[in-house]
Design an enzyme around this catalytic site. Structure first.
Site, PDB file in Angstrom:
ATOM      1  N   THR A 513       0.853  -1.190   0.000  1.00  0.00           N
ATOM      2  CA  THR A 513       0.000   0.000   0.000  1.00  0.00           C
ATOM      3  C   THR A 513       0.890   1.242   0.000  1.00  0.00           C
ATOM      4  O   THR A 513       0.643   2.215   0.696  1.00  0.00           O
ATOM      5  CB  THR A 513      -0.973  -0.025   1.187  1.00  0.00           C
ATOM      6  N   HIS A 514       1.965   1.182  -0.772  1.00  0.00           N
ATOM      7  CA  HIS A 514       2.938   2.265  -0.849  1.00  0.00           C
ATOM      8  C   HIS A 514       2.803   2.994  -2.185  1.00  0.00           C
ATOM      9  O   HIS A 514       3.739   3.069  -2.967  1.00  0.00           O
ATOM     10  CB  HIS A 514       4.358   1.722  -0.674  1.00  0.00           C
TER      11      HIS A 514
END
Length: 588
Positions: A513-514
């Site tokens: 989730t970067h």
């Protein structure tokens, strides 16, 4: 009929890490601040109660804390020649929802980017020449590592980060990361006590000449009272960090570090379950007047404000700018426009080593409990003889042994049935996993824009993601996978399996989730949406804070840099902007 509300000094879109930090800083300055949060209120005692917080089915599988696609989704494709289709279920990444945002359910890895990251183009050009990164849209961020040091320090002490400094005022420290930039002081807490797997990983790494060190962790190694006077507790190694809120007040989040103080302030207000539709501009398009939002009843409100801070998740920040007409949307065909430019992700791969004679007790775990080595991260090693730039951190961080999701089995094992059960029993306690988390560098055809076909439930265009892993990043990742194989051999074991990155980003399996970029900071308004203080070049009373500002992504988790940028922007607003409001802090 839109209901017009009394004017505020500041309106903040989103109340996660960045929104909470900015709200605290600006209310301390005496400003009247309101935050508008799309999701619900979330509180540790009531929402993450110890009696039910460790519910893997509810939180990890059914994703109770995450944004649902029915509320907002994206369309995706790998290149501009493909038709983008909507994500009907989030998989590759999982945006948060509600007060605290993604900071509620993060693992707690808290990194500093290096000066060579902030000066990426200049640094690589000076060392190797520009031909080394031809085809990549690398650019400097407009700040240096030295400028960011105090902001990193403030975030680390706010959170109570557990770690061991590797470089204090230029002096290399035993047991820390020898590749990091100088820092003024050590972490506020010592490293977490290591379990068996990361201990073995570190011993094997040292045996082949590498430099492992404890991963900087927002899971607390000891009880702690932060500079705001808020008390937190020692981590109990329950193994429920990623995808979960912390019931023990042991993982840093807005809930455990800022909100208990912020919510008591008379000049702060939060409105939850309220979705901002757009930032409203004046007739010139050069100043924001406030925001329009709706509540759960569908009633529409206009909140006037002297200043607008866009503090949502990175992807939402970019879309809000696009929907509001702030800046020009990037066009890869011409290279013109800045909003949507330099979208980047993370380039990951993993390794499993299977043992017959080891018991790693994987359920004794925490989100950032482990060991890392940066020997092959960023530009820590000489790239002169390789055909790529960038690198990866290598991490052994056994985050959990949860019964549904943690089922390591060798390749070729059936996916169900008696043989799968036997393999699960054999491998559960005796598997050591580690991974590489690599940099993601921008290329012209990786970008964000508004989808011409699909809309959300309010009739607004969805944001379209066009992304594939650049060839440079695949070569980098495979080089680092070779290094994982060296370490897997040094660890021993009966069998190992090394993962390798490949072209063709797939939005279905979870990866990271970067998400970064799209509203990037820089020194040139023709190639960046924001100046070095995260102020819009186009609308100077709008600041956009988050990983959307990253001009690329390094081989590290982004949250530490997101928190530091929030303090960096807050200081600029307090010390400079408020003396001459409405004016740019940097002249174009």
């Amino acid at each position: 009929m839109t209901r017009i509300l009394p004017k505020k000094d500041v309106v903040i879109i989103g109340l996660g890490w960045t929104g909470s930090i900015l709200a605290h800083e600006l209310t301390d300055e005496g400003l009247d601040v309101v935050a508008i949060e799309r999701g619900p209120w979330r509180d540790t005692a009531t929402d993450f109660n110890i009696g039910y917080a460790q519910d893997e089915l509810r939180y990890a599988i059914r994703r109770d804390l995450f944004l649902q696609p029915v509320v907002e989704t994206f369309t995706m494709r790998n290149n501009p020649d493909e038709e983008a289709l909507p994500m009907r279920d989030f998989g590759s990444f999982l945006p948060g929802n509600g007060v605290g945002g993604a900071g509620v359910h993060w693992n707690g890895h808290t990194w500093r980017f290096w000066d060579s990251d902030f000066r990426i183009r200049s640094h690589l050009a000076e060392r190797y020449g520009e031909q080394k990164f031809a085809g990549l849209e690398l650019q400097d961020w407009g700040v240096t590592g030295a400028e960011m040091e105090s902001a990193y320090d403030r975030f680390e002490y706010l959170c109570g980060i557990s770690g061991k400094a590797g470089n204090i005022k230029g002096q290399i420290q035993d047991g820390g990361n020898p590749f990091e930039d100088p820092r003024e002081r050590d972490y506020p807490l010592p490293p977490m006590e290591m379990t068996y797997a990361p201990t073995m990983f570190a011993e094997a790494a040292r045996s082949i000449g590498w430099h492992p060190f404890p991963t900087p962790s927002a899971n607390l190694s000891k009880d702690y009272v932060n500079p705001l006077g808020i008390a937190m507790g020692q981590c109990t190694f329950c193994g429920f960090c990623e995808r979960f809120g912390c019931a023990n007040y042991s993982k840093a989040s807005a809930q455990t570090t800022i909100l208990p103080l912020l919510m008591k302030k008379s000049n702060f207000e939060v409105r939850t379950n309220s979705e901002v539709l757009k930032v409203d501009l004046d007739g010139s398009g050069k100043m924001a007047r406030g925001v329009t939002y709706i509540d759960t009843s569908g009633e529409e409100f206009f909140q006037p404000a002297e200043m607008v801070l866009i503090c949502a998740y990175a992807l939402h920040n970019v879309r809000m700018m696009m929907l509001s007409g702030i800046g020009k949307i990037y066009d890869p065909a011409t290279g013109q426009g800045t909003v949507g430019r330099n979208y980047c992700y993370q380039t990951n791969a993993g390794t499993k080593v299977f043992f017959d004679d080891k018991n790693f007790n994987p359920f004794v775990a925490a989100g950032a409990l482990g060991q890392t080595l940066d020997d092959f991260n960023g530009d820590a090693f000489d790239h002169g003889a390789v055909d790529f730039v960038g690198g990866s951190g290598m991490n052994c961080i056994p985050t959990n042994g949860r019964p549904i999701g943690n089922r390591p089995t060798p390749k070729g094992t059936p996916g169900w049935g008696s043989e799968w059960k036997k393999a699960t029993v054999a491998a559960y306690k005796g598997t050591l996993g580690f991974s590489i988390q690599g940099s993601s560098y921008p290329q012209r055809t990786n970008y964000l824009d508004l989808d011409p076909t699909y809309t959300d439930r309010h009739g607004r265009p969805l944001m379209r993601m066009t992304f594939d892993f650049p060839d440079n990043d695949i070569r980098m990742s495979n080089y680092c996978s070779d290094r994982m194989e060296e370490l897997a051999k040094a660890l021993g074991g009966k069998h190992y399996e090394v993962g390798r990155a490949k072209k063709g980003w797939n939005s279905v399996p979870y990866q990271s989730t970067h998400n970064t970029g799209g509203a990037i900071m820089g020194t040139d308004p023709t190639t960046s949406a924001l100046n070095k203080y995260l102020q819009s070049w186009d609308v100077p009373n709008v600041f956009v804070i988050g990983a959307s500002a990253f001009a690329h992504n390094a081989g590290k988790n982004p949250t530490g840099t997101v928190g530091a940028l929030a303090f960096h922007a807050a200081d600029a607003i307090r010390r400079q902007y408020l003396k001459n409001p409405g004016q740019p802090l940097v002249q174009a």
